[in-house]
Design a protein around this motif. Structure first.
Motif, PDB file in Angstrom:
ATOM      1  N   GLY A 129      28.929  41.254  47.187  1.00 46.50           N
ATOM      2  CA  GLY A 129      28.352  41.558  45.887  1.00 46.50           C
ATOM      3  C   GLY A 129      29.465  41.852  44.897  1.00 46.50           C
ATOM      4  O   GLY A 129      30.530  41.226  44.934  1.00 46.50           O
ATOM      5  N   ASP A 130      29.240  42.818  44.017  1.00 42.19           N
ATOM      6  CA  ASP A 130      30.248  43.185  43.017  1.00 42.19           C
ATOM      7  C   ASP A 130      31.002  44.422  43.491  1.00 42.19           C
ATOM      8  O   ASP A 130      30.891  45.517  42.913  1.00 42.19           O
ATOM      9  CB  ASP A 130      29.587  43.449  41.667  1.00 42.19           C
ATOM     10  CG  ASP A 130      29.184  42.164  40.959  1.00 42.19           C
ATOM     11  OD1 ASP A 130      29.301  41.085  41.570  1.00 42.19           O
ATOM     12  OD2 ASP A 130      28.734  42.247  39.802  1.00 42.19           O
ATOM     13  N   SER A 131      31.769  44.247  44.546  1.00 39.75           N
ATOM     14  CA  SER A 131      32.512  45.376  45.093  1.00 39.75           C
ATOM     15  C   SER A 131      33.730  44.867  45.839  1.00 39.75           C
ATOM     16  O   SER A 131      33.845  43.677  46.145  1.00 39.75           O
ATOM     17  CB  SER A 131      31.626  46.184  46.057  1.00 39.75           C
ATOM     18  OG  SER A 131      31.499  45.509  47.296  1.00 39.75           O
ATOM     19  N   ALA A 144      34.400  35.359  48.192  1.00 43.18           N
ATOM     20  CA  ALA A 144      35.312  36.200  47.422  1.00 43.18           C
ATOM     21  C   ALA A 144      35.063  36.082  45.925  1.00 43.18           C
ATOM     22  O   ALA A 144      35.259  35.017  45.343  1.00 43.18           O
ATOM     23  CB  ALA A 144      36.760  35.808  47.739  1.00 43.18           C
ATOM     24  N   PRO A 145      34.643  37.158  45.253  1.00 43.98           N
ATOM     25  CA  PRO A 145      34.464  37.116  43.798  1.00 43.98           C
ATOM     26  C   PRO A 145      35.783  36.833  43.089  1.00 43.98           C
ATOM     27  O   PRO A 145      36.817  37.407  43.424  1.00 43.98           O
ATOM     28  CB  PRO A 145      33.944  38.513  43.471  1.00 43.98           C
ATOM     29  CG  PRO A 145      33.395  39.048  44.752  1.00 43.98           C
ATOM     30  CD  PRO A 145      34.255  38.458  45.816  1.00 43.98           C
ATOM     31  N   LEU A 151      36.589  42.756  37.294  1.00 44.03           N
ATOM     32  CA  LEU A 151      37.574  42.199  38.221  1.00 44.03           C
ATOM     33  C   LEU A 151      38.939  42.051  37.577  1.00 44.03           C
ATOM     34  O   LEU A 151      39.081  41.489  36.492  1.00 44.03           O
ATOM     35  CB  LEU A 151      37.077  40.843  38.729  1.00 44.03           C
ATOM     36  CG  LEU A 151      37.874  40.170  39.844  1.00 44.03           C
ATOM     37  CD1 LEU A 151      36.946  39.337  40.736  1.00 44.03           C
ATOM     38  CD2 LEU A 151      38.964  39.253  39.264  1.00 44.03           C
ATOM     39  N   LYS A 152      39.958  42.537  38.268  1.00 41.77           N
ATOM     40  CA  LYS A 152      41.352  42.345  37.909  1.00 41.77           C
ATOM     41  C   LYS A 152      42.004  41.522  39.020  1.00 41.77           C
ATOM     42  O   LYS A 152      41.807  41.818  40.207  1.00 41.77           O
ATOM     43  CB  LYS A 152      42.046  43.695  37.764  1.00 41.77           C
ATOM     44  CG  LYS A 152      43.488  43.610  37.306  1.00 41.77           C
ATOM     45  CD  LYS A 152      44.066  45.023  37.142  1.00 41.77           C
ATOM     46  CE  LYS A 152      45.524  44.972  36.712  1.00 41.77           C
ATOM     47  NZ  LYS A 152      46.091  46.334  36.562  1.00 41.77           N
ATOM     48  N   VAL A 153      42.738  40.473  38.663  1.00 37.84           N
ATOM     49  CA  VAL A 153      43.241  39.535  39.663  1.00 37.84           C
ATOM     50  C   VAL A 153      44.099  40.233  40.714  1.00 37.84           C
ATOM     51  O   VAL A 153      43.999  39.939  41.908  1.00 37.84           O
ATOM     52  CB  VAL A 153      44.011  38.380  38.988  1.00 37.84           C
ATOM     53  CG1 VAL A 153      44.750  37.538  40.024  1.00 37.84           C
ATOM     54  CG2 VAL A 153      43.050  37.492  38.211  1.00 37.84           C
ATOM     55  N   HIS A 172      31.142  33.931  42.180  1.00 39.44           N
ATOM     56  CA  HIS A 172      31.086  34.791  40.995  1.00 39.44           C
ATOM     57  C   HIS A 172      32.036  34.266  39.914  1.00 39.44           C
ATOM     58  O   HIS A 172      32.839  34.995  39.333  1.00 39.44           O
ATOM     59  CB  HIS A 172      31.446  36.232  41.362  1.00 39.44           C
ATOM     60  CG  HIS A 172      30.723  37.259  40.542  1.00 39.44           C
ATOM     61  ND1 HIS A 172      31.141  37.621  39.284  1.00 39.44           N
ATOM     62  CD2 HIS A 172      29.609  37.972  40.784  1.00 39.44           C
ATOM     63  CE1 HIS A 172      30.324  38.536  38.792  1.00 39.44           C
ATOM     64  NE2 HIS A 172      29.367  38.762  39.691  1.00 39.44           N
ATOM     65  N   GLU A 173      31.878  32.980  39.603  1.00 40.75           N
ATOM     66  CA  GLU A 173      32.809  32.273  38.726  1.00 40.75           C
ATOM     67  C   GLU A 173      32.260  31.968  37.344  1.00 40.75           C
ATOM     68  O   GLU A 173      32.994  31.443  36.493  1.00 40.75           O
ATOM     69  CB  GLU A 173      33.233  30.954  39.392  1.00 40.75           C
ATOM     70  CG  GLU A 173      32.203  29.826  39.347  1.00 40.75           C
ATOM     71  CD  GLU A 173      30.996  30.011  40.244  1.00 40.75           C
ATOM     72  OE1 GLU A 173      30.040  29.217  40.122  1.00 40.75           O
ATOM     73  OE2 GLU A 173      30.978  30.930  41.084  1.00 40.75           O
TER      74      GLU A 173
END
Length: 209
Positions: A129-131, A144-145, A151-153, A172-173
């Motif tokens: 998810g978003d974690s 992998a988001p 998100l920070k790369v 998540h693109e």
């Protein structure tokens, strides 16, 4: 087991004639799948679930079960949701589901943090998810988001290095341009390659694992 990536966060996992839908949100094409035994939702944000998507799936698959954390149950008021959190486990059809994590990554101090619980499918495929939840067990395949307001790369790369999957594919693109997607997947590849390999799936493409 086969996983088909749809747009953004949505995946359809197939085992035999049974299907599992993960995170059917509003950045994803209408999900018109049959044979669905369960819908797993990691959290309540509309890019991961909408009542319309869930109704469409349940209308086509009346016996399907919806599973997700407490915030999903509130967001889908009127639909039955089997509420799960970190440490829970469910077996639905051929799918063994283990759940990890409790909170969405921070977007900004002004934005409330919601429930988020990632799912490990059949001990092999993990969708966080978003974690940046790292399960306490080895992960063979990681969804992998790669793009999000939270998100920070550099953090994405550290997360993938911590999970150390044998195989990863980007999800998540939808928030990225084609140029940004290429840049982020390039960095993702760098993080994956010490332990495994990266497969880039376009929406509608599948991977057998």
């Amino acid at each position: 087991m086969e996983v088909t990536k749809l747009e953004h966060a949505c995946q359809i996992v197939t085992e035999g004639s049974a299907r599992l839908v993960i995170d059917p949100g509003d950045f994803t094409r209408p999900v018109d799948a049959t044979g669905v035994v369960a819908v797993v939702v990691t959290h309540e944000h509309p890019d991961h679930v909408t009542p319309e998507q869930v109704r469409r799936i349940l209308d086509a698959n009346p016996g399907a079960i919806v599973v997700g954390p407490a915030g999903v149950a509130r967001a889908l008021a009127g639909s039955d949701v089997d509420v799960v959190t970190a440490g829970d486990r469910r077996t639905i059809g051929p799918f063994d589901l283990s759940f990890y994590g409790t909170r969405h990554n921070l977007i900004h101090s002004s934005v409330p943090i919601v429930d988020n619980t990632g799912v490990l499918v059949n001990g092999r495929l993990f969708h966080p998810g978003d974690s940046y939840t790292v399960p306490e067990v080895p992960v063979e395949v990681l969804a992998a988001p790669v793009g999000a307001p939270w998100l920070k790369v550099s953090e994405m790369m550290d997360y993938v290095l911590a999970v150390a999957p044998r195989l990863a594919y980007p999800v998540h693109e939808a928030t990225l341009s084609d140029v940004g997607y290429g840049m982020h997947t390039g960095r993702l590849r760098e993080a994956v390659e010490p332990s495994g390999s990266l497969v880039v799936l376009r929406p509608g493409e599948s991977l057998t694992i």
